[in-house]
Enzyme design. Structure first.
Site, PDB file in Angstrom:
ATOM      1  N   LYS A  53      -1.656  16.561   2.339  1.00 42.29           N
ATOM      2  CA  LYS A  53      -3.121  16.430   2.357  1.00 42.29           C
ATOM      3  C   LYS A  53      -3.703  17.121   3.595  1.00 42.29           C
ATOM      4  CE  LYS A  53      -3.216  12.098  -0.250  1.00 42.29           C
ATOM      5  NZ  LYS A  53      -3.407  10.624  -0.236  1.00 42.29           N
ATOM      6  N   GLN A  97      -3.945   6.092   4.272  1.00 40.40           N
ATOM      7  CA  GLN A  97      -2.926   6.212   3.231  1.00 40.40           C
ATOM      8  C   GLN A  97      -2.428   4.819   2.833  1.00 40.40           C
ATOM      9  OE1 GLN A  97      -2.098   8.937   1.593  1.00 40.40           O
ATOM     10  NE2 GLN A  97      -0.440   8.053   0.390  1.00 40.40           N
ATOM     11  N   ASP A 120     -11.776   8.910  -0.436  1.00 40.19           N
ATOM     12  CA  ASP A 120     -10.910   8.387  -1.502  1.00 40.19           C
ATOM     13  C   ASP A 120     -11.726   7.730  -2.622  1.00 40.19           C
ATOM     14  OD1 ASP A 120      -8.121   8.755  -1.325  1.00 40.19           O
ATOM     15  OD2 ASP A 120      -7.941   7.297   0.308  1.00 40.19           O
TER      16      ASP A 120
HETATM   17  N1  GUN Z   1      -1.531   6.212  -2.028  1.00 39.60           N
HETATM   18  C1  GUN Z   1      -1.245   6.737  -3.238  1.00 39.60           C
HETATM   19  N2  GUN Z   1      -2.278   7.460  -3.699  1.00 39.60           N
HETATM   20  C2  GUN Z   1      -3.239   7.398  -2.754  1.00 39.60           C
HETATM   21  C3  GUN Z   1      -4.540   7.972  -2.645  1.00 39.60           C
HETATM   22  O1  GUN Z   1      -5.041   8.668  -3.530  1.00 39.60           O
HETATM   23  N3  GUN Z   1      -5.212   7.682  -1.501  1.00 39.60           N
HETATM   24  C4  GUN Z   1      -4.688   6.897  -0.527  1.00 39.60           C
HETATM   25  N4  GUN Z   1      -5.435   6.662   0.545  1.00 39.60           N
HETATM   26  N5  GUN Z   1      -3.495   6.364  -0.596  1.00 39.60           N
HETATM   27  C5  GUN Z   1      -2.771   6.615  -1.700  1.00 39.60           C
END
Ligand code: GUN
Length: 289
Positions: A53, A97, A120
């Site tokens: 990311k 995350q 998100d």
């Molecule tokens: N863990 C798994 N998928 C995601 C996501 O799309 N965003 C975040 N913050 N954590 C995750």
């Protein structure tokens, strides 16, 4: 039947390339987009996701601020960091995350993120906006699923879409987005009796369970569109350790109308849509929109 394989990696590349002009315009206003990514603990899969990311943002010209904290971080310490980032004008997006260590309430942390920086789309305010058809930030994985369906030319109005999995991150928001496109939507989960009988009715299947190849070819109607959100390790056999999805991809080639591979389907889209949401956040914050 010839099955169309939907190339998520190629679509993700074109989305990322398309962001360049928007980032340049923002930089011209002295408003270079910035994303803060917080990782708590040392979960190896989360480390990979966070690295990807951050890299995707940097490649798009977005400033990336990474905060890697030990698993022993307290909820209060994390809330303090989120508060600092909420007030930082160089940070337009904040991503924590998930999953978080058990002693930290993910709900409390998500609620602490300023809704206009919640790239998100997990904050209750943003969930409410999505549910009422006024999305501010569409969560990245569900947004990726919808882009893949559109790219493959899958008609949704009046079609039966079955979502397998009911998580806040994927299952529930993707069901809302499918509903908005006028599909008839069924959400299945671990307590659904005779999953196969429900999935077999689907024109569109979105699999988001996290169980390797749980959905067999015999459970899917011929010609259905299949979007596989699962990213699992094959537990045993000659390919043990390699990645696979929630559906039997090989078994569905020749039966599904279209299908996403794993890897190379939904995964790259999730990564590409985070920079897009971050640019959106920066555009909201920039002078004159
Ligand atoms: N863990 C798994 N998928 C995601 C996501 O799309 N965003 C975040 N913050 N954590 C995750």
């Amino acid at each position: 039947m010839k099955t169309q394989v939907i190339d998520g990696a190629a679509l993700a590349r074109s989305i990322r390339a398309g962001l360049g002009a928007r980032v340049t315009a923002l930089a011209g206003k002295n408003a270079r987009p910035g994303l803060a990514v917080i990782l708590v603990g040392e979960d190896p899969a989360s480390q990979v996701y966070v690295r990807n990311k951050s890299r995707a943002c940097e490649e798009a010209g977005i400033a990336s601020f990474q905060h890697s904290l030990p698993a022993s971080t307290s909820q209060q310490q994390l809330l303090t960091l989120v508060g600092t980032l909420n007030r930082d004008p160089a940070v337009h997006g904040i991503l924590v995350q998930l999953p978080l260590p058990k002693h930290i309430s993910a709900d409390a942390i998500i609620r602490a993120i300023a809704p206009e920086k919640d790239v998100d789309g997990f904050h209750p305010e943003n969930v409410g906006l999505l549910a009422t058809g006024n999305a501010r930030f569409v969560p990245c994985t569900p947004a990726g699923v919808m882009r893949l369906l559109a790219h493959a030319g899958v008609e949704l109005a009046g079609k039966h879409a079955v979502v397998v999995g009911r998580s806040n991150i994927v299952g529930k928001p993707v069901a809302l987005l499918l509903l908005e496109k006028h599909a008839t939507v069924t959400i299945c989960h671990s307590r659904t009796p005779d999953l196969g009988a429900v999935i077999r009715q689907a024109d569109v299947v979105v699999a988001a369970v996290g169980k390797p190849r749980m959905i067999g070819a015999e459970m899917v109607k011929s010609g259905a569109a299949v979007i596989d959100v699962g990213i699992n390790r094959i537990p045993d056999g000659p390919n043990a350790g390699k990645l696979c999805g929630d559906v039997d991809y090989a078994g569905l080639l020749g039966k599904a109308g279209c299908i996403t591979p794993v890897p190379g389907g939904v995964g790259p889209m999730t990564i590409a849509l985070l920079p897009e949401n971050t640019v959106r956040a920066a555009e909201f914050a920039a002078p004159n929109g």
